[in-house]
Design a protein around this motif. Structure first.
Motif, PDB file in Angstrom:
ATOM      1  N   ALA A 105      47.903  50.718-101.004  1.00 11.53           N
ATOM      2  CA  ALA A 105      47.575  49.706-102.017  1.00 11.53           C
ATOM      3  C   ALA A 105      48.807  49.359-102.853  1.00 11.53           C
ATOM      4  O   ALA A 105      49.037  48.181-103.174  1.00 11.53           O
ATOM      5  CB  ALA A 105      46.440  50.216-102.910  1.00 11.53           C
ATOM      6  N   ILE A 106      49.610  50.373-103.198  1.00  7.89           N
ATOM      7  CA  ILE A 106      50.844  50.124-103.943  1.00  7.89           C
ATOM      8  C   ILE A 106      51.799  49.284-103.095  1.00  7.89           C
ATOM      9  O   ILE A 106      52.429  48.336-103.590  1.00  7.89           O
ATOM     10  CB  ILE A 106      51.521  51.451-104.332  1.00  7.89           C
ATOM     11  CG1 ILE A 106      50.630  52.267-105.265  1.00  7.89           C
ATOM     12  CG2 ILE A 106      52.877  51.185-104.983  1.00  7.89           C
ATOM     13  CD1 ILE A 106      50.345  51.617-106.584  1.00  7.89           C
ATOM     14  N   GLN A 111      54.376  43.792-101.938  1.00  6.45           N
ATOM     15  CA  GLN A 111      54.642  42.611-101.114  1.00  6.45           C
ATOM     16  C   GLN A 111      54.493  41.333-101.932  1.00  6.45           C
ATOM     17  O   GLN A 111      55.057  40.287-101.585  1.00  6.45           O
ATOM     18  CB  GLN A 111      53.689  42.575 -99.909  1.00  6.45           C
ATOM     19  CG  GLN A 111      53.707  43.835 -99.058  1.00  6.45           C
ATOM     20  CD  GLN A 111      55.099  44.356 -98.765  1.00  6.45           C
ATOM     21  OE1 GLN A 111      55.941  43.639 -98.244  1.00  6.45           O
ATOM     22  NE2 GLN A 111      55.348  45.619 -99.115  1.00  6.45           N
ATOM     23  N   LYS A 112      53.753  41.412-103.045  1.00  9.39           N
ATOM     24  CA  LYS A 112      53.547  40.241-103.905  1.00  9.39           C
ATOM     25  C   LYS A 112      54.465  40.248-105.123  1.00  9.39           C
ATOM     26  O   LYS A 112      54.786  39.197-105.662  1.00  9.39           O
ATOM     27  CB  LYS A 112      52.090  40.204-104.380  1.00  9.39           C
ATOM     28  CG  LYS A 112      51.063  40.228-103.258  1.00  9.39           C
ATOM     29  CD  LYS A 112      49.656  40.368-103.828  1.00  9.39           C
ATOM     30  CE  LYS A 112      48.630  40.534-102.726  1.00  9.39           C
ATOM     31  NZ  LYS A 112      47.260  40.789-103.262  1.00  9.39           N
ATOM     32  N   THR A 190      71.281  41.155-101.379  1.00 13.00           N
ATOM     33  CA  THR A 190      71.533  40.736 -99.993  1.00 13.00           C
ATOM     34  C   THR A 190      70.757  41.539 -98.955  1.00 13.00           C
ATOM     35  O   THR A 190      70.630  41.100 -97.819  1.00 13.00           O
ATOM     36  CB  THR A 190      73.035  40.836 -99.676  1.00 13.00           C
ATOM     37  OG1 THR A 190      73.463  42.199 -99.855  1.00 13.00           O
ATOM     38  CG2 THR A 190      73.831  39.925-100.601  1.00 13.00           C
ATOM     39  N   LYS A 191      70.263  42.721 -99.330  1.00 15.13           N
ATOM     40  CA  LYS A 191      69.558  43.562 -98.374  1.00 15.13           C
ATOM     41  C   LYS A 191      68.113  43.784 -98.793  1.00 15.13           C
ATOM     42  O   LYS A 191      67.727  43.466 -99.925  1.00 15.13           O
ATOM     43  CB  LYS A 191      70.270  44.911 -98.221  1.00 15.13           C
ATOM     44  CG  LYS A 191      71.657  44.808 -97.616  1.00 15.13           C
ATOM     45  CD  LYS A 191      72.280  46.196 -97.430  1.00 15.13           C
ATOM     46  CE  LYS A 191      73.659  46.082 -96.785  1.00 15.13           C
ATOM     47  NZ  LYS A 191      74.282  47.427 -96.600  1.00 15.13           N
ATOM     48  N   LYS A 192      67.359  44.330 -97.878  1.00 18.95           N
ATOM     49  CA  LYS A 192      65.975  44.713 -98.173  1.00 18.95           C
ATOM     50  C   LYS A 192      65.993  46.176 -98.613  1.00 18.95           C
ATOM     51  O   LYS A 192      66.197  47.075 -97.807  1.00 18.95           O
ATOM     52  CB  LYS A 192      65.095  44.526 -96.933  1.00 18.95           C
ATOM     53  CG  LYS A 192      63.621  44.810 -97.185  1.00 18.95           C
ATOM     54  CD  LYS A 192      62.814  44.593 -95.916  1.00 18.95           C
ATOM     55  CE  LYS A 192      61.327  44.868 -96.163  1.00 18.95           C
ATOM     56  NZ  LYS A 192      60.533  44.707 -94.926  1.00 18.95           N
ATOM     57  N   VAL A 193      65.791  46.397 -99.903  1.00 16.52           N
ATOM     58  CA  VAL A 193      65.980  47.721-100.495  1.00 16.52           C
ATOM     59  C   VAL A 193      64.699  48.173-101.194  1.00 16.52           C
ATOM     60  O   VAL A 193      64.012  47.381-101.832  1.00 16.52           O
ATOM     61  CB  VAL A 193      67.148  47.682-101.510  1.00 16.52           C
ATOM     62  CG1 VAL A 193      67.231  48.980-102.297  1.00 16.52           C
ATOM     63  CG2 VAL A 193      68.463  47.412-100.790  1.00 16.52           C
ATOM     64  N   LEU A 194      64.401  49.455-101.085  1.00 19.98           N
ATOM     65  CA  LEU A 194      63.302  50.072-101.836  1.00 19.98           C
ATOM     66  C   LEU A 194      63.880  51.132-102.768  1.00 19.98           C
ATOM     67  O   LEU A 194      64.584  52.033-102.329  1.00 19.98           O
ATOM     68  CB  LEU A 194      62.288  50.724-100.900  1.00 19.98           C
ATOM     69  CG  LEU A 194      61.173  51.542-101.581  1.00 19.98           C
ATOM     70  CD1 LEU A 194      60.277  50.639-102.426  1.00 19.98           C
ATOM     71  CD2 LEU A 194      60.345  52.308-100.554  1.00 19.98           C
ATOM     72  N   ASP A 221      60.939  36.010-104.410  1.00 16.54           N
ATOM     73  CA  ASP A 221      61.357  35.784-103.026  1.00 16.54           C
ATOM     74  C   ASP A 221      62.313  36.865-102.526  1.00 16.54           C
ATOM     75  O   ASP A 221      62.668  36.887-101.347  1.00 16.54           O
ATOM     76  CB  ASP A 221      62.033  34.417-102.900  1.00 16.54           C
ATOM     77  CG  ASP A 221      61.074  33.273-103.207  1.00 16.54           C
ATOM     78  OD1 ASP A 221      59.876  33.426-102.881  1.00 16.54           O
ATOM     79  OD2 ASP A 221      61.507  32.271-103.792  1.00 16.54           O
ATOM     80  N   CYS A 222      62.736  37.742-103.407  1.00 16.30           N
ATOM     81  CA  CYS A 222      63.682  38.792-103.019  1.00 16.30           C
ATOM     82  C   CYS A 222      62.969  39.852-102.194  1.00 16.30           C
ATOM     83  O   CYS A 222      61.828  40.219-102.464  1.00 16.30           O
ATOM     84  CB  CYS A 222      64.290  39.413-104.266  1.00 16.30           C
ATOM     85  SG  CYS A 222      65.522  40.662-103.892  1.00 16.30           S
TER      86      CYS A 222
END
Length: 434
Positions: A105-106, A111-112, A190-194, A221-222
């Protein structure tokens, strides 16, 4: 060259006719073939395995870049290098109730939203849930970092950890991290980071988050995402949207029973009725707080004396140390952190509610409490306590607090002499006594 061993997935390697490539000592692989140093095995046209010299060009090179084997090999190598460079994982919880569903769920909310905040009292499981979410989903990102217990870290150490995890740069002790901060920002953009920021405590910690709470990095949008844990919503509400706030809830009765029984009994199928009954009372007294259930369960696990279980219940309700050791002390220290960070006015109000005013309607409380000393209004202070996860109010406006916080407050009131009152169980309010 560094010694590496790549164990290719069989479905992938069928396409490139290579099953293992080894540099270093000989190994016994899953096919029972002894692969000599600096050699490789491949599947020949006659379906026999052949050991050959590890010539990268002849063994690994696909026929062309358009060939399927090229993309398969590239994906395989990318996966290997990503796993090799992944920072150490935080330890996963040994047992959790409903954690996977909550973590999903988190992740769906992330994603939003670019930044999500988990808010709740100490011991309610914010860190445990964050670790589970990180464990399940960090591989979906190019880079990831779990910043544990930020409140106890120096800001420079937090920055160094981010630089190492996101930019693969490990600084020496004397190097100034500030000249590299732009690289962290650039990586976030520039990257997809968590990034998971665990246990933010007070506004000072937010200095370490300014790299993450960045106009570009927090744009919807990032692709980069940030999950932040805190007890005090006031510290984050100017940076995180209300729609991205997740209020952590205590476990329901069934979940609490499952967690306690796991820790308290090695074999829950052979528990006598006496221990079942006292277990239900302890579970109720814990109020669904995971930390309390785990600590009590672990402590009582090897004790088969029913009287000790009953004593543990009495001491728990009194808000005192049960085990005589660090574990249970950790419970009350965890709960008391938020109280210790209050000013005197808010501490007084918290103790008043714990001792006398639970279940009272908040509007009635404000009229009773008054505002004759020129301090901030009762409703203003109530909201501050609520933002710090120390109290809540029901839909009908009634004040309430978690049983453990209430018991902790009453225990504090028995030890702290105040000009206003001294709390003693089962004794009416006593004014101006020392």
């Amino acid at each position: 060259m560094e010694q590496l061993s790549i164990d290719f997935n069989k479905s992938i390697c069928n396409d490139i006719n290579i099953y293992a490539f080894v540099e270093g000592s000989p190994i016994d692989n899953q096919w029972g073939i002894l692969v000599p140093k600096a050699s490789a095995i491949r599947l020949a046209d006659n379906n026999y395995y052949i050991v050959e010299d590890a010539n990268h060009l002849t063994i690994c090179k696909p026929p062309s870049k358009d060939h399927l084997s090229y993309s398969k090999l590239l994906d395989c190598l990318k996966l290997f290098m990503k796993e090799k460079n992944t920072p150490p994982m935080p330890p996963s919880p040994c047992y959790g109730v409903g954690l996977e569903d909550k973590a999903k769920a988190i992740n769906n909310l992330l994603q939003k939203e670019s930044i999500v905040a988990l808010v709740g009292m100490g011991g309610i499981g914010k860190t445990t849930l964050s670790r589970k979410m990180f464990d399940l989903f960090h591989k979906e990102y190019d880079k990831s970092s779990f910043l544990e217990d930020v409140k106890s870290k120096h800001i420079k150490d937090v920055h160094k950890r981010l630089l190492q995890d996101l930019c693969d740069k490990k600084l020496q002790g004397h190097e100034d991290v500030h000249k590299y901060l732009h690289e962290i920002k650039q990586c976030m953009i520039t990257k997809k980071v968590l990034v998971v920021v665990d246990d933010v405590d007070m506004i000072n910690n937010l200095e370490a988050l300014q790299l993450l709470i960045h106009n570009h990095a927090t744009n919807v949008d990032c692709k980069s995402k940030v999950l932040v844990n805190c007890r005090n919503w006031q510290d984050l509400k100017n940076h995180v949207k209300e729609s991205a706030k997740v209020d952590m809830e205590v476990l329901n009765e069934e979940q609490a029973r499952e967690l306690f029984m796991f820790h308290a009994f090695k074999d829950a199928n052979h528990v006598t009725n006496d221990f079942k009954n006292i277990s239900m009372e302890i579970i109720k007294a814990c109020g669904g707080l995971p930390l309390s259930l785990e600590i009590l369960g672990r402590y009582l696990c090897s004790i088969d004396d029913l009287e000790i279980w009953m004593d543990a219940l009495r001491v728990l309700k009194a808000g005192r140390n049960i085990t005589g050791g660090y574990d249970n002390e950790l419970l009350w220290k965890t709960l008391k952190i938020s109280y210790d960070h209050l000013d005197e006015e808010h501490q007084d109000m918290f103790l008043d509610i714990a001792c006398f005013f639970t279940d009272l309607k908040k509007n009635t409380f404000c009229r009773v409490y008054g505002n004759t000393d020129g301090s901030s209004s009762p409703m203003f202070k109530l909201q501050n306590l609520k933002d710090r996860s120390l109290i809540k109010w029901a839909e009908d406006g009634s004040l309430y607090m978690h049983e453990q916080l209430r018991d902790m407050g009453r225990n504090i009131a028995t030890k702290v002499t105040m000009s206003r009152f001294i709390w003693k169980p089962n004794i009416s309010l006593q004014k101006n006594q020392v």
